[in-house]
Design a protein around this motif. Structure first.
Motif, mmCIF file in Angstrom:
data_model
loop_
_atom_site.group_PDB
_atom_site.id
_atom_site.type_symbol
_atom_site.label_atom_id
_atom_site.label_comp_id
_atom_site.label_asym_id
_atom_site.label_seq_id
_atom_site.Cartn_x
_atom_site.Cartn_y
_atom_site.Cartn_z
ATOM 1 N N GLU A 130 47.586 81.016 62.201
ATOM 2 C CA GLU A 130 46.971 81.989 63.108
ATOM 3 C C GLU A 130 47.935 82.374 64.228
ATOM 4 N N HIS A 162 38.307 83.728 61.090
ATOM 5 C CA HIS A 162 37.133 83.616 61.945
ATOM 6 C C HIS A 162 36.064 84.584 61.432
ATOM 7 N N SER A 174 34.494 86.753 62.940
ATOM 8 C CA SER A 174 34.711 88.093 63.495
ATOM 9 C C SER A 174 35.743 88.893 62.705
ATOM 10 N N TYR A 193 35.958 82.340 52.485
ATOM 11 C CA TYR A 193 35.326 81.869 53.724
ATOM 12 C C TYR A 193 34.088 81.040 53.390
#
Length: 316
Positions: free
Chosen positions: A222, A251, A253, A287
């Protein structure tokens, strides 16, 4: 006709064993059930073929099923040294042979007016045509680079990685083939040595140590993506983002579905069905598998991905 039935029996026994091997590689429960059902159906087809052999006087011997099982065992062992797409191409070759032999059996049955064998051949042809289509879809999924219906085994992951790693220098330096050729072998040896060393070191870590390493890896990726973005290195930032997506470490988002973490499984699954980009599907599947692991959502995304793969492959 008896000879074709005997060959079909041997190949069908192989098909049964391969289907059972594939069950363990299924990404979702839906695919697992489908593969299990295919194995059960293949068992029934094997029994039907055996009955027809007995009716025609070409009694099926006890060795034939064992030959089929042995063939599947050998295939399953050998393919562990191959990338998963090569293993699937082998499966597809088997299904094409079964389909073509069933069509030939149907023609033989028609020539002697044997309606019973003709009906059996018709059922076999239909079943294998459906399996050919399914395998073609899975291979199209592999080609698109998204989350395929079948997971590669750990050995196949390494095999596929080595193939890409060893071949990459050739693509990178195709304008300097002579100079690159000598480097290629060295690179391959270094990659193999590196994989062996990494595997040996990984085995020494405890579960807690692995968790620490994974956390550090995720944070490093990241951070590297953030720095690459700030520096305007778009290609590197994109590559790092894709790596994080495939590791399931984005994430919420960053996902293509808004307020994803607040959605119930049914709502998330419905939203996944509306995705149109392969990269977006990749993000959701990985995810989910790394975090919530809701099978209904993964299955919905996987189904959507299969539809896209079929369109690309021209299957439907």
């Amino acid at each position: 006709m008896i000879g074709q039935l005997r060959t079909l029996l041997t190949l069908t026994q192989t098909e049964v064993q391969i289907a059972r091997i594939r069950v363990a590689q299924a990404r979702t429960d839906a695919v697992r059930r489908e593969l299990q059902e295919n194995a059960d159906n293949a068992e029934r087809r094997s029994a039907e073929i055996t009955r027809e052999l007995q009716r025609l006087g070409g009694v099926a011997d006890v060795i034939t099923p064992l030959v089929g099982r042995l063939g599947a065992l050998v295939k399953g062992t050998v393919e562990q040294a191959e990338p998963v797409d090569e293993a699937l191409l082998g499966d597809l070759l088997l299904e094409h042979e079964l389909h073509d032999r069933a069509m030939y059996l149907r023609a033989l049955a028609g020539s002697v007016d044997d309606a019973i064998v003709g009906a059996l051949a018709e059922r076999l042809t239909t079943a294998h045509a459906a399996t050919v289509e399914w395998l073609s879809t899975v291979l199209a999924e592999q080609a698109l680079g998204g989350p395929p219906a079948l997971r590669a085994t750990p050995t196949q992951v390494v095999a596929g990685g080595l193939t890409r790693a060893v071949n990459y220098p050739v693509k990178f330096a195709r304008d300097q083939v002579n100079r690159a050729f000598g480097r290629l072998q060295d690179t391959g040896d270094q990659v193999r040595e590196g994989v062996n060393q990494a595997a040996g070191k990984a085995a020494q870590f405890s579960g807690n140590a692995r968790d620490v390493l994974l956390t550090g890896r995720n944070a490093s990726l990241e951070r590297a993506e953030t720095l690459a973005t700030r520096q305007g290195d778009v290609d590197t930032a994109q590559a790092l983002h894709e790596a994080r997506a495939r590791l399931g470490t984005l994430h919420a988002s960053e996902l293509p579905i808004r307020e994803y973490d607040s959605l119930k499984a049914s709502d998330a699954a419905e939203a996944a069905k509306g995705l149109v980009e392969v990269d977006d599907i990749v993000k959701i599947v990985h995810y989910e598998e790394a975090n919530k692991n809701r099978q209904s959502v993964v299955a919905a995304a996987q189904t959507r991905y299969a539809t896209i793969a079929q369109q690309v492959a021209g299957i439907r």
